[in-house]
Design a protein around this motif. Structure first.
Motif, PDB file in Angstrom:
ATOM      1  N   ASP A 177      -4.243   7.072  -1.743  1.00 37.16           N
ATOM      2  CA  ASP A 177      -4.615   8.280  -1.394  1.00 37.16           C
ATOM      3  C   ASP A 177      -4.062   9.296  -2.381  1.00 37.16           C
ATOM      4  O   ASP A 177      -4.648  10.387  -2.177  1.00 37.16           O
ATOM      5  CB  ASP A 177      -4.342   8.571   0.144  1.00 37.16           C
ATOM      6  N   GLN A 178      -2.886   8.992  -2.656  1.00 36.03           N
ATOM      7  CA  GLN A 178      -2.169   9.965  -3.550  1.00 36.03           C
ATOM      8  C   GLN A 178      -2.806  10.351  -4.901  1.00 36.03           C
ATOM      9  O   GLN A 178      -2.439  11.157  -5.394  1.00 36.03           O
ATOM     10  CB  GLN A 178      -0.735   9.674  -3.612  1.00 36.03           C
ATOM     11  N   ASN A 179      -3.472   9.424  -5.323  1.00 41.26           N
ATOM     12  CA  ASN A 179      -3.989   9.394  -6.711  1.00 41.26           C
ATOM     13  C   ASN A 179      -5.535   9.894  -6.769  1.00 41.26           C
ATOM     14  O   ASN A 179      -6.291  10.008  -6.065  1.00 41.26           O
ATOM     15  CB  ASN A 179      -4.139   7.809  -7.228  1.00 41.26           C
TER      16      ASN A 179
END
Length: 63
Positions: free
Chosen positions: A61-63
């Motif tokens: 999700d952070q990417n």
């Protein structure tokens, strides 16, 4: 895929739990707690797999 130290630690712990540690298993058998021991190992593996999947999802999700 990027990794982080928590994912690495979880993967190492899972590998360790899945490896048959004969001295520990013999102690459990000697103390007549082999079924209880195996139940705990199974629960720990399930909990760690859940945590690992959560961490991987957070990383995605952070990417």
């Amino acid at each position: 895929m990027k990794t982080n130290s928590k994912i690495d630690a979880l993967q190492l712990m899972l590998t360790d739990l899945r490896t048959r540690n004969e001295p520990i298993r013999h102690k459990a058998a000697f103390r007549r707690c082999q079924p209880e021991f195996q139940t705990l190992v199974t629960k720990l593996i399930e909990q760690l797999e859940t945590e690992l999947n959560k961490e991987k999802q957070i990383l995605r999700d952070q990417n």
